[in-house]
Scaffold this motif. Structure first.
Motif, PDB file in Angstrom:
ATOM      1  N   SER A  69       1.322  10.924   3.227  1.00 20.22           N
ATOM      2  CA  SER A  69       1.230  10.977   1.771  1.00 20.22           C
ATOM      3  C   SER A  69       2.460  10.307   1.142  1.00 20.22           C
ATOM      4  CB  SER A  69       1.113  12.429   1.305  1.00 20.22           C
ATOM      5  OG  SER A  69       1.042  12.488  -0.090  1.00 20.22           O
ATOM      6  N   HIS A  70       3.634  10.525   1.720  1.00 14.84           N
ATOM      7  CA  HIS A  70       4.863   9.869   1.246  1.00 14.84           C
ATOM      8  C   HIS A  70       4.724   8.354   1.351  1.00 14.84           C
ATOM      9  CE1 HIS A  70       8.914   8.157   1.819  1.00 14.84           C
ATOM     10  NE2 HIS A  70       9.239   8.998   0.862  1.00 14.84           N
TER      11      HIS A  70
ATOM     12  N   ALA B 260       2.033   2.903  -3.527  1.00 15.21           N
ATOM     13  CA  ALA B 260       1.605   2.946  -4.931  1.00 15.21           C
ATOM     14  C   ALA B 260       2.744   2.514  -5.852  1.00 15.21           C
ATOM     15  CB  ALA B 260       1.134   4.356  -5.291  1.00 15.21           C
ATOM     16  N   ASP B 261       3.956   3.005  -5.581  1.00 13.62           N
ATOM     17  CA  ASP B 261       5.110   2.620  -6.399  1.00 13.62           C
ATOM     18  C   ASP B 261       5.356   1.114  -6.337  1.00 13.62           C
ATOM     19  OD1 ASP B 261       5.528   5.244  -7.175  1.00 13.62           O
ATOM     20  OD2 ASP B 261       7.130   5.604  -5.711  1.00 13.62           O
TER      21      ASP B 261
ATOM     22  N   LEU C 230      -5.624   2.911  -6.488  1.00  4.48           N
ATOM     23  CA  LEU C 230      -4.833   3.140  -5.278  1.00  4.48           C
ATOM     24  C   LEU C 230      -5.738   3.172  -4.048  1.00  4.48           C
ATOM     25  CD1 LEU C 230      -2.231   3.694  -3.766  1.00  4.48           C
ATOM     26  CD2 LEU C 230      -2.422   6.111  -4.438  1.00  4.48           C
TER      27      LEU C 230
ATOM     28  N   ALA D  23       0.708   7.304  -8.206  1.00  2.00           N
ATOM     29  CA  ALA D  23       1.026   7.624  -6.811  1.00  2.00           C
ATOM     30  C   ALA D  23       0.473   8.958  -6.316  1.00  2.00           C
ATOM     31  CB  ALA D  23       2.538   7.600  -6.618  1.00  2.00           C
ATOM     32  N   ASP D  24       0.016   9.819  -7.215  1.00  2.00           N
ATOM     33  CA  ASP D  24      -0.468  11.132  -6.778  1.00  2.00           C
ATOM     34  C   ASP D  24      -1.599  10.981  -5.782  1.00  2.00           C
ATOM     35  OD1 ASP D  24       1.334  12.428  -8.387  1.00  2.00           O
ATOM     36  OD2 ASP D  24      -0.089  12.723 -10.031  1.00  2.00           O
ATOM     37  N   ASN D  25      -1.544  11.769  -4.703  1.00  2.00           N
ATOM     38  CA  ASN D  25      -2.615  11.740  -3.717  1.00  2.00           C
ATOM     39  C   ASN D  25      -2.661  13.050  -2.956  1.00  2.00           C
ATOM     40  OD1 ASN D  25      -1.276  11.388  -0.852  1.00  2.00           O
ATOM     41  ND2 ASN D  25      -0.148  10.025  -2.220  1.00  2.00           N
ATOM     42  N   GLU D  26      -3.838  13.385  -2.494  1.00  2.00           N
ATOM     43  CA  GLU D  26      -4.058  14.540  -1.615  1.00  2.00           C
ATOM     44  C   GLU D  26      -4.876  14.030  -0.447  1.00  2.00           C
ATOM     45  OE1 GLU D  26      -5.986  17.866  -3.506  1.00  2.00           O
ATOM     46  OE2 GLU D  26      -5.035  17.368  -5.417  1.00  2.00           O
TER      47      GLU D  26
ATOM     48  N   ALA E  28      -7.246  10.210  -4.795  1.00  2.00           N
ATOM     49  CA  ALA E  28      -6.201   9.453  -5.488  1.00  2.00           C
ATOM     50  C   ALA E  28      -6.857   8.611  -6.578  1.00  2.00           C
ATOM     51  CB  ALA E  28      -5.452   8.563  -4.500  1.00  2.00           C
TER      52      ALA E  28
ATOM     53  N   ARG F 145       2.456   7.143  -1.395  1.00  6.55           N
ATOM     54  CA  ARG F 145       3.172   7.141  -2.682  1.00  6.55           C
ATOM     55  C   ARG F 145       4.092   5.919  -2.781  1.00  6.55           C
ATOM     56  NH1 ARG F 145       3.607  12.512  -1.457  1.00  6.55           N
ATOM     57  NH2 ARG F 145       5.827  12.317  -0.976  1.00  6.55           N
ATOM     58  N   HIS F 146       4.758   5.585  -1.688  1.00 10.10           N
ATOM     59  CA  HIS F 146       5.648   4.421  -1.669  1.00 10.10           C
ATOM     60  C   HIS F 146       4.849   3.139  -1.930  1.00 10.10           C
ATOM     61  CE1 HIS F 146       8.983   1.852  -0.608  1.00 10.10           C
ATOM     62  NE2 HIS F 146       8.235   1.266   0.322  1.00 10.10           N
TER      63      HIS F 146
END
Length: 137
Positions: free
Chosen positions: A65-66, A72-73, A116, A79-82, A112, A69-70
Motif C-alpha cells: 500500500s505504501h 500515486a504521489d 490510480l 493516493a488513498d487505497n485499501e 482506490a 501511495r508513492h
C-alpha cells in the motif's frame, strides 16, 4: 508502440530473439467503480528492512500500500487505497544481475481512485516493475 511493432517480424529481448506472430490491442478494464481484482502475471516484489516479503507476511499489505501511495504521489493522483490478498502463488527466487529477488504472483482486491487503478494496471504492483516484476494480467 503498435506502429513500431506492426512492421517487425521479431524483437530482441536481451539474448532472446522473439518472433512476432501477430498483434492485438487489448482494451483496458473499466475501473470506474473504484474497486478491482488484479491478478499478476509475474511475481510481486515487496521489501521491508532489507527483506523481501510474501503475501502471508503481516507487513506485506502495509508495504505494498505504501508503494502504491508513492506511485500515486509521483503521478499526482489521489493516493488513498485499501487492499486485501485474495490468493497467492508459490514463492519464487530470481537472480537479477546476481542479486536475489523473492516474490510470488498474487490476486489482490484493491479499492482506490479509478485513475490510480488505471495507472496500476499499466505500471504494475510492487518494486522492480521495470525489470518485469508485478505485471498485471
Amino acid at each position: 508502440m503498435l506502429a513500431g511493432l506492426a512492421g517487425r517480424k521479431a524483437i530482441q529481448w536481451a539474448t532472446l530473439n522473439l518472433p512476432i506472430r501477430g498483434i492485438q490491442i487489448e482494451a483496458a478494464p473499466d475501473h470506474q467503480a473504484g474497486e478491482t481484482v488484479f491478478s499478476t502475471r509475474t511475481p510481486i516484489l515487496v521489501k521491508w528492512e532489507s527483506r523481501y516479503l510474501l503475501p502471508d507476511h503481516p507487513r506485506f499489505l502495509e508495504r505494498l500500500s505504501h508503494n502504491v501511495r508513492h506511485k500515486a504521489d509521483l503521478l499526482g493522483l489521489p493516493a488513498d487505497n485499501e487492499m486485501e490478498v485474495v490468493s497467492a502463488g508459490p514463492p519464487r527466487k530470481f537472480l537479477v544481475k546476481g542479486a536475489p529477488r523473492h516474490g510470488c504472483t498474487a490476486e489482490l482486491r484493491i479499492r482506490a481512485d479509478p485513475a490510480l487503478l488505471d495507472a496500476l494496471y499499466d505500471w504494475g504492483l510492487g518494486l522492480a516493475t521495470n525489470q518485469g516484476f508485478g505485471w498485471i494480467r
